[in-house]
Design a protein around this motif. Structure first.
Motif, PDB file in Angstrom:
ATOM      1  N   ARG A  17       0.573  -1.300   0.246  1.00  0.00           N
ATOM      2  CA  ARG A  17      -0.328  -0.094   0.134  1.00  0.00           C
ATOM      3  C   ARG A  17       1.443   1.344   0.064  1.00  0.00           C
ATOM      4  NH1 ARG A  17      -3.992  -1.273   4.842  1.00  0.00           N
ATOM      5  NH2 ARG A  17      -4.784   1.390   3.873  1.00  0.00           N
ATOM      6  N   ALA A  19       0.456   5.471   0.881  1.00  0.00           N
ATOM      7  CA  ALA A  19      -0.452   7.304   1.930  1.00  0.00           C
ATOM      8  C   ALA A  19      -0.884   7.815   0.574  1.00  0.00           C
ATOM      9  CB  ALA A  19       0.422   7.582   2.468  1.00  0.00           C
ATOM     10  N   ARG A  68      -1.687   2.617  -4.681  1.00  0.00           N
ATOM     11  CA  ARG A  68      -2.589   3.318  -3.748  1.00  0.00           C
ATOM     12  C   ARG A  68      -3.812   2.734  -4.332  1.00  0.00           C
ATOM     13  NH1 ARG A  68      -4.305   6.185  -0.586  1.00  0.00           N
ATOM     14  NH2 ARG A  68      -5.459   7.725  -0.865  1.00  0.00           N
ATOM     15  N   ASP A  71      -4.546   0.382  -0.935  1.00  0.00           N
ATOM     16  CA  ASP A  71      -4.755   1.070   0.320  1.00  0.00           C
ATOM     17  C   ASP A  71      -5.521   1.825   0.310  1.00  0.00           C
ATOM     18  OD1 ASP A  71      -3.087   2.625   2.796  1.00  0.00           O
ATOM     19  OD2 ASP A  71      -4.200   4.188   0.994  1.00  0.00           O
ATOM     20  N   ARG A  72      -6.469   1.562  -0.858  1.00  0.00           N
ATOM     21  CA  ARG A  72      -8.120   2.050  -0.921  1.00  0.00           C
ATOM     22  C   ARG A  72      -9.178   0.949  -0.574  1.00  0.00           C
ATOM     23  NH1 ARG A  72     -10.400   5.575   0.820  1.00  0.00           N
ATOM     24  NH2 ARG A  72     -12.682   5.325  -0.672  1.00  0.00           N
ATOM     25  N   SER A 117      -6.380   6.968   2.788  1.00  0.00           N
ATOM     26  CA  SER A 117      -6.567   5.782   3.094  1.00  0.00           C
ATOM     27  C   SER A 117      -7.385   4.550   4.170  1.00  0.00           C
ATOM     28  CB  SER A 117      -5.274   5.104   4.485  1.00  0.00           C
ATOM     29  OG  SER A 117      -4.335   5.895   3.347  1.00  0.00           O
ATOM     30  N   ASN A 127      -1.900  -0.179   6.873  1.00  0.00           N
ATOM     31  CA  ASN A 127      -1.978   0.958   6.713  1.00  0.00           C
ATOM     32  C   ASN A 127      -0.386   2.372   6.443  1.00  0.00           C
ATOM     33  OD1 ASN A 127      -2.002   4.638   6.165  1.00  0.00           O
ATOM     34  ND2 ASN A 127      -4.310   3.743   7.815  1.00  0.00           N
TER      35      ASN A 127
END
Length: 134
Positions: A17, A19, A68, A71-72, A117, A127
């Protein structure tokens, strides 16, 4: 990552992931490089070097988009739609299908560039803003 970003891993690996801030910086860098390349390279040199430059930019773009998206909480395969839409409208959109691709790019901009995030760890890792305690 202890507040530091491993740029090599960011641009060359789709695992994990990332940020929002490092993603936005890397995306702006790649788009800027593509724009500068388009602006300064002549037609003949573009034809000769484009076979190497564009695959490298697309690969790096797929890596940062995948991270990304992870991350979502989404599959990195959505990066294919985003990259396809970007290639379709680059350097300027023309026609109805480019309008549809533009909608996909607006979704991507909001989803990846505006929204935060996913809280806590997900199936793609911890995270990046709140690393796990050692």
């Amino acid at each position: 990552m202890n507040g530091q970003t491993d740029w090599g891993a960011l641009l060359l690996s789709a695992d994990g992931r990332v940020a929002r801030a490092p993603f936005l910086i890397a995306a702006a860098l790649l788009l800027g490089l593509a724009a500068v390349y388009e602006a300064i390279v002549g037609v003949t040199l573009h034809w000769l070097t484009g076979w190497f430059v564009y695959p490298a930019l697309i690969y790096a773009g797929a890596c940062i988009l995948s991270k990304r998206l992870h991350d979502r909480g989404k599959s990195g395969w959505w990066a294919a739609l985003i990259l396809f839409a970007l290639v379709a409208v680059w350097p300027q959109p023309v026609g109805f299908f480019d309008f549809l691709f533009g909608i996909a790019l607006v979704w991507a901009a909001v989803e990846l560039g505006v929204m935060g995030s996913e809280m806590g760890a997900n199936r793609y890792g911890p995270n990046p803003l709140r690393p796990a305690a050692v």
